[in-house]
Design an enzyme around this catalytic site. Sequence first.
Site, PDB file in Angstrom:
ATOM      1  N   SER A 221      20.952  21.354  73.962  1.00 32.32           N
ATOM      2  CA  SER A 221      19.904  22.365  74.180  1.00 32.32           C
ATOM      3  C   SER A 221      19.417  22.863  72.827  1.00 32.32           C
ATOM      4  O   SER A 221      20.170  22.839  71.848  1.00 32.32           O
ATOM      5  CB  SER A 221      20.495  23.543  74.956  1.00 32.32           C
ATOM      6  OG  SER A 221      19.627  24.661  74.900  1.00 32.32           O
TER       7      SER A 221
ATOM      8  N   TYR B 280      27.179  29.643  75.432  1.00 29.35           N
ATOM      9  CA  TYR B 280      26.341  28.469  75.750  1.00 29.35           C
ATOM     10  C   TYR B 280      25.934  27.720  74.472  1.00 29.35           C
ATOM     11  O   TYR B 280      26.035  26.492  74.399  1.00 29.35           O
ATOM     12  CB  TYR B 280      25.109  28.959  76.519  1.00 29.35           C
ATOM     13  CG  TYR B 280      24.163  27.896  76.996  1.00 29.35           C
ATOM     14  CD1 TYR B 280      24.466  27.104  78.103  1.00 29.35           C
ATOM     15  CD2 TYR B 280      22.941  27.681  76.359  1.00 29.35           C
ATOM     16  CE1 TYR B 280      23.573  26.140  78.558  1.00 29.35           C
ATOM     17  CE2 TYR B 280      22.051  26.733  76.802  1.00 29.35           C
ATOM     18  CZ  TYR B 280      22.370  25.957  77.904  1.00 29.35           C
ATOM     19  OH  TYR B 280      21.476  24.995  78.342  1.00 29.35           O
TER      20      TYR B 280
HETATM   21  P1  NDP Z   1      20.826  23.483  87.049  1.00 28.34           P
HETATM   22  O1  NDP Z   1      21.573  24.775  87.096  1.00 28.34           O
HETATM   23  O2  NDP Z   1      19.569  23.368  87.829  1.00 28.34           O
HETATM   24  O3  NDP Z   1      21.805  22.293  87.497  1.00 28.34           O
HETATM   25  C1  NDP Z   1      23.112  22.192  86.985  1.00 28.34           C
HETATM   26  C2  NDP Z   1      23.814  21.015  87.616  1.00 28.34           C
HETATM   27  O4  NDP Z   1      25.140  20.926  87.089  1.00 28.34           O
HETATM   28  C3  NDP Z   1      23.940  21.113  89.125  1.00 28.34           C
HETATM   29  O5  NDP Z   1      23.761  19.844  89.688  1.00 28.34           O
HETATM   30  C4  NDP Z   1      25.380  21.580  89.323  1.00 28.34           C
HETATM   31  O6  NDP Z   1      25.843  21.165  90.594  1.00 28.34           O
HETATM   32  C5  NDP Z   1      26.067  20.849  88.169  1.00 28.34           C
HETATM   33  N1  NDP Z   1      27.333  21.455  87.771  1.00 28.34           N
HETATM   34  C6  NDP Z   1      27.541  22.698  87.275  1.00 28.34           C
HETATM   35  N2  NDP Z   1      28.850  22.903  87.058  1.00 28.34           N
HETATM   36  C7  NDP Z   1      29.486  21.760  87.436  1.00 28.34           C
HETATM   37  C8  NDP Z   1      30.855  21.355  87.466  1.00 28.34           C
HETATM   38  N3  NDP Z   1      31.847  22.162  87.064  1.00 28.34           N
HETATM   39  N4  NDP Z   1      31.143  20.111  87.918  1.00 28.34           N
HETATM   40  C9  NDP Z   1      30.164  19.280  88.340  1.00 28.34           C
HETATM   41  N5  NDP Z   1      28.852  19.608  88.317  1.00 28.34           N
HETATM   42  C10 NDP Z   1      28.528  20.841  87.883  1.00 28.34           C
HETATM   43  O7  NDP Z   1      20.565  23.178  85.512  1.00 28.34           O
HETATM   44  P2  NDP Z   1      19.361  22.403  84.781  1.00 28.34           P
HETATM   45  O8  NDP Z   1      18.951  21.228  85.574  1.00 28.34           O
HETATM   46  O9  NDP Z   1      18.352  23.389  84.373  1.00 28.34           O
HETATM   47  O10 NDP Z   1      20.092  21.937  83.436  1.00 28.34           O
HETATM   48  C11 NDP Z   1      20.750  20.685  83.339  1.00 28.34           C
HETATM   49  C12 NDP Z   1      21.324  20.543  81.936  1.00 28.34           C
HETATM   50  O11 NDP Z   1      20.293  20.697  80.983  1.00 28.34           O
HETATM   51  C13 NDP Z   1      22.375  21.613  81.596  1.00 28.34           C
HETATM   52  O12 NDP Z   1      23.394  21.046  80.804  1.00 28.34           O
HETATM   53  C14 NDP Z   1      21.592  22.623  80.795  1.00 28.34           C
HETATM   54  O13 NDP Z   1      22.419  23.339  79.923  1.00 28.34           O
HETATM   55  C15 NDP Z   1      20.635  21.705  80.064  1.00 28.34           C
HETATM   56  N6  NDP Z   1      19.424  22.384  79.605  1.00 28.34           N
HETATM   57  C16 NDP Z   1      18.545  22.942  80.503  1.00 28.34           C
HETATM   58  C17 NDP Z   1      17.411  23.575  80.046  1.00 28.34           C
HETATM   59  C18 NDP Z   1      16.416  24.181  80.976  1.00 28.34           C
HETATM   60  O14 NDP Z   1      15.466  24.802  80.486  1.00 28.34           O
HETATM   61  N7  NDP Z   1      16.539  24.030  82.299  1.00 28.34           N
HETATM   62  C19 NDP Z   1      17.129  23.676  78.620  1.00 28.34           C
HETATM   63  C20 NDP Z   1      18.108  23.048  77.772  1.00 28.34           C
HETATM   64  C21 NDP Z   1      19.209  22.418  78.267  1.00 28.34           C
HETATM   65  P3  NDP Z   1      27.023  21.917  91.419  1.00 28.34           P
HETATM   66  O15 NDP Z   1      26.778  23.384  91.242  1.00 28.34           O
HETATM   67  O16 NDP Z   1      26.872  21.432  92.818  1.00 28.34           O
HETATM   68  O17 NDP Z   1      28.300  21.472  90.814  1.00 28.34           O
END
Ligand code: NDP
Length: 260
Positions: free
Chosen positions: A151, A164
């Site tokens: 990120s 984070y």
């Molecule tokens: P979301 O919150 O929409 O999705 C997160 C995903 O991670 C979900 O599918 C969730 O599924 C899964 N997840 C979370 N914890 C766990 C766990 N312990 N085990 C397995 N799966 C897990 O996030 P985004 O799509 O927005 O972000 C995706 C990635 O991109 C992240 O790493 C985020 O930090 C990064 N990012 C996002 C930005 C943004 O602006 N959106 C900017 C920069 C980076 P479930 O809860 O079912 O496990």
Amino acid sequence: MSDQPARSITVDLSGQVAIVTGASQGLGQTMATELAANGAKVACVARNADKLAETVTAIEDAGGEAAGFSCDVTNRESVDKLVDDVVEKWGKLDILVNNAGITRDNLLPRMTDEEWDDVICTNLRGAFLFARAASRIMMRARSGRIINISSVSGLIGNQGQTNYSASKAGLIGLTRSLSRELAGRKVTVNAVAPGFIATEMTKVLEAKYGDAFRNEIKAKIPAKRMGTPEEVAAAVLFLASPAASYTTGAVLTVDGGMTG
Ligand code: NDP
């Protein structure tokens, strides 16, 4: 013409096997969909099995091949078993996208141990566990692609996100060191650092801070808008593709110029 693509890019991933963590929604769901649309068989990973099933059905309805694997990325036994199961199902593993991530924002003086540990454990330990299991297979195969979703917070920091930002900066260190370990085995390891992308994660911020959030976007992002999941998936597709064979240890920003 709009500068925001409805689709991502086209690459040839036919016959390749990919794991995408955090594939039940947001960026991971788009990455999984796009990898499958370009020919890869995709193992979609998240904890929520019902939401994973929706991702898998959507991929299959579009003519792609995918399977859902419900797993907590912080659990070593589950991760090791999942990687073994994917190899047993499809015979190999070519691409790993460490995308699962969470936020637990708080100013540092108020941050709890739990908020710190949850974020470091999910974002950094999860990626370590998957990269370790995958790299054993990829080293033997002398081929592979590991892509860690970092990120801009990991590059320039963000108020209220010490946990984070530390996890996302840690992913860049992991990426750079592992790229050196694996380059001789033809396994590339790269990071993608998105800026503000329109997903559930940023919807939460928009709902909480409203106009202040929207004004901050305009003030901080030279492109004056949030990015789309497809624009992040395009970077992942490139790094996963045969065309990126000489790119390793890189951090590809997809941030509308925020860190430029
Ligand atoms: P979301 O919150 O929409 O999705 C997160 C995903 O991670 C979900 O599918 C969730 O599924 C899964 N997840 C979370 N914890 C766990 C766990 N312990 N085990 C397995 N799966 C897990 O996030 P985004 O799509 O927005 O972000 C995706 C990635 O991109 C992240 O790493 C985020 O930090 C990064 N990012 C996002 C930005 C943004 O602006 N959106 C900017 C920069 C980076 P479930 O809860 O079912 O496990």
